[in-house]
Motif scaffolding. Structure first.
Motif, PDB file in Angstrom:
ATOM      1  N   LYS A 148       0.852  -1.190   0.000  1.00 52.60           N
ATOM      2  CA  LYS A 148       0.000   0.000   0.000  1.00 52.60           C
ATOM      3  C   LYS A 148       0.886   1.238   0.000  1.00 52.60           C
ATOM      4  CE  LYS A 148      -1.867   1.319   3.835  1.00 52.60           C
ATOM      5  NZ  LYS A 148      -2.693   1.333   5.067  1.00 52.60           N
ATOM      6  N   ILE A 149       0.532   2.225  -0.840  1.00 52.95           N
ATOM      7  CA  ILE A 149       1.317   3.460  -0.907  1.00 52.95           C
ATOM      8  C   ILE A 149       1.234   4.205   0.422  1.00 52.95           C
ATOM      9  CG2 ILE A 149       1.509   5.727  -2.013  1.00 52.95           C
ATOM     10  CD1 ILE A 149       0.427   4.444  -4.568  1.00 52.95           C
ATOM     11  N   VAL A 150       2.404   4.580   0.940  1.00 57.10           N
ATOM     12  CA  VAL A 150       2.438   5.343   2.188  1.00 57.10           C
ATOM     13  C   VAL A 150       2.978   6.754   1.973  1.00 57.10           C
ATOM     14  CG1 VAL A 150       2.597   3.314   3.666  1.00 57.10           C
ATOM     15  CG2 VAL A 150       4.704   4.378   2.805  1.00 57.10           C
ATOM     16  N   SER A 151       3.719   6.967   0.868  1.00 57.88           N
ATOM     17  CA  SER A 151       4.168   8.328   0.565  1.00 57.88           C
ATOM     18  C   SER A 151       4.586   8.426  -0.892  1.00 57.88           C
ATOM     19  CB  SER A 151       5.338   8.750   1.465  1.00 57.88           C
ATOM     20  OG  SER A 151       6.520   8.065   1.113  1.00 57.88           O
ATOM     21  N   VAL A 152       4.611   9.653  -1.391  1.00 56.30           N
ATOM     22  CA  VAL A 152       5.063   9.942  -2.754  1.00 56.30           C
ATOM     23  C   VAL A 152       6.161  10.999  -2.642  1.00 56.30           C
ATOM     24  CG1 VAL A 152       4.403  10.624  -5.086  1.00 56.30           C
ATOM     25  CG2 VAL A 152       2.734   9.460  -3.602  1.00 56.30           C
ATOM     26  N   PRO A 153       7.420  10.583  -2.550  1.00 54.86           N
ATOM     27  CA  PRO A 153       8.508  11.551  -2.361  1.00 54.86           C
ATOM     28  C   PRO A 153       8.620  12.508  -3.544  1.00 54.86           C
ATOM     29  CG  PRO A 153       9.249   9.307  -1.905  1.00 54.86           C
ATOM     30  CD  PRO A 153       7.909   9.200  -2.553  1.00 54.86           C
ATOM     31  N   GLN A 154       9.058  13.715  -3.251  1.00 53.16           N
ATOM     32  CA  GLN A 154       9.230  14.729  -4.293  1.00 53.16           C
ATOM     33  C   GLN A 154      10.392  14.336  -5.201  1.00 53.16           C
ATOM     34  OE1 GLN A 154       9.175  18.730  -2.773  1.00 53.16           O
ATOM     35  NE2 GLN A 154      10.207  19.554  -4.583  1.00 53.16           N
ATOM     36  N   ARG A 155      10.131  14.280  -6.505  1.00 56.24           N
ATOM     37  CA  ARG A 155      11.135  13.797  -7.450  1.00 56.24           C
ATOM     38  C   ARG A 155      12.419  14.615  -7.450  1.00 56.24           C
ATOM     39  NH1 ARG A 155       8.168  13.153 -13.120  1.00 56.24           N
ATOM     40  NH2 ARG A 155       7.163  15.030 -12.337  1.00 56.24           N
ATOM     41  N   SER A 156      12.316  15.895  -7.164  1.00 56.23           N
ATOM     42  CA  SER A 156      13.508  16.744  -7.220  1.00 56.23           C
ATOM     43  C   SER A 156      14.553  16.347  -6.191  1.00 56.23           C
ATOM     44  CB  SER A 156      13.112  18.214  -7.023  1.00 56.23           C
ATOM     45  OG  SER A 156      12.498  18.412  -5.770  1.00 56.23           O
ATOM     46  N   PHE A 157      14.138  15.576  -5.187  1.00 58.28           N
ATOM     47  CA  PHE A 157      15.075  15.126  -4.164  1.00 58.28           C
ATOM     48  C   PHE A 157      15.480  13.659  -4.346  1.00 58.28           C
ATOM     49  CE2 PHE A 157      12.785  18.588  -1.860  1.00 58.28           C
ATOM     50  CZ  PHE A 157      13.873  19.440  -1.741  1.00 58.28           C
ATOM     51  N   LEU A 158      15.079  13.055  -5.451  1.00 55.94           N
ATOM     52  CA  LEU A 158      15.377  11.638  -5.689  1.00 55.94           C
ATOM     53  C   LEU A 158      16.396  11.487  -6.812  1.00 55.94           C
ATOM     54  CD1 LEU A 158      11.778  10.115  -5.547  1.00 55.94           C
ATOM     55  CD2 LEU A 158      13.493  10.155  -3.732  1.00 55.94           C
ATOM     56  N   ARG A 159      17.257  10.486  -6.677  1.00 56.45           N
ATOM     57  CA  ARG A 159      18.240  10.158  -7.703  1.00 56.45           C
ATOM     58  C   ARG A 159      18.279   8.646  -7.892  1.00 56.45           C
ATOM     59  NH1 ARG A 159      17.604  14.763  -7.738  1.00 56.45           N
ATOM     60  NH2 ARG A 159      19.097  16.489  -7.876  1.00 56.45           N
ATOM     61  N   ARG A 160      18.550   8.222  -9.108  1.00 56.83           N
ATOM     62  CA  ARG A 160      18.725   6.798  -9.408  1.00 56.83           C
ATOM     63  C   ARG A 160      20.212   6.468  -9.330  1.00 56.83           C
ATOM     64  NH1 ARG A 160      16.352   7.234 -15.052  1.00 56.83           N
ATOM     65  NH2 ARG A 160      17.325   5.204 -15.349  1.00 56.83           N
TER      66      ARG A 160
END
Length: 232
Positions: A148-160
């Motif tokens: 179950k989805i618990v959060s949707v992090p802001q993409r600008s702070f995510l890196r692959r």
């Protein structure tokens, strides 16, 4: 500082079937691992290479190194059961050295560019710990154990994350020394070890490249051939 690249090929995973691990599959008429070794062998700022490989396949790597005159390869060492065992093998191999950097790279990322390597070494020479990563264009969901989805992090702070990941020797050695005292220690990559066990040590991002892919599934081989054709 002496820059030592550690090619991590300790896994024996055969997700694409066959009798050999994926790092020995042929891509552009060469084993995947050969492309990765060449990238660092040919880079002027790489002083030495250490290859960590499953004990059953040391001979195969020795043949590749000999046939291609990879003079920078100084160690070919057996890895262990876990990902962290491979890093530890390299750390232990260089415990008598002074003033060195360790640059950890996945053997199955055959397209790491000279520019990425140069940028990593530039940051290392400034005394920084470094990770290579690229921005994500997809939305990322965090889920719980019930999916179950618990959060949707802001993409600008995510890196692959990609590799290399690189550290001054004393930094990565200290992180693992602390980690090994933790009975619940589990590691999937070296940045995670440093982040958890040396929380005051900053790890800086060097921009990666979309072509710096990890060959994991059959479709990745097809994409790899396309990348080779584009580069040629």
């Amino acid at each position: 500082m002496k820059n030592i690249t550690v090619i991590l090929a300790g896994g024996s995973g055969k997700r694409m079937g066959g009798s050999l691990p994926k790092q020995f599959l042929i891509l552009g008429e060469k084993p995947i691992i050969q492309h990765s070794i060449e990238a660092f062998e040919n880079h002027p700022q790489t002083d030495e290479i250490c290859i960590i490989i499953h004990a059953d396949f040391i001979h195969e790597v020795e043949c590749i190194v000999k046939e291609n005159n990879f003079n920078k390869v100084k160690h070919i060492l057996p890895g262990g059961k876990e990902r962290s065992d491979s890093s530890l093998a390299a750390i232990h191999a260089y415990q008598e050295e002074q003033n060195i950097n360790l640059i950890f790279h996945d053997a199955v990322r055959p397209f790491v560019s000279s520019e990425i390597i140069s940028n990593v070494i530039r940051e290392l020479n400034a005394g920084k710990s470094v990770a290579v990563a690229i921005t994500t264009v997809d939305t990322i969901f965090e889920v719980d154990e019930k999916n179950k989805i618990v959060s949707v992090p802001q993409r600008s702070f995510l890196r692959r994350a990609q590799t290399p990941q690189a550290f001054p020797y004393h930094t990565i050695k200290s992180a693992y020394e602390i980690a090994l005292k933790d009975p619940d220690f589990v590691a999937t990559d070296d940045c995670g070890v440093v982040l958890k066990y040396l929380p005051t040590e900053a790890i800086y991002i060097v921009e990666g490249d979309e072509s710096n892919i990890k060959i994991t599934f059959e479709g990745d081989l097809v994409l790899g051939e396309q990348i080779l054709q584009a580069k040629s």
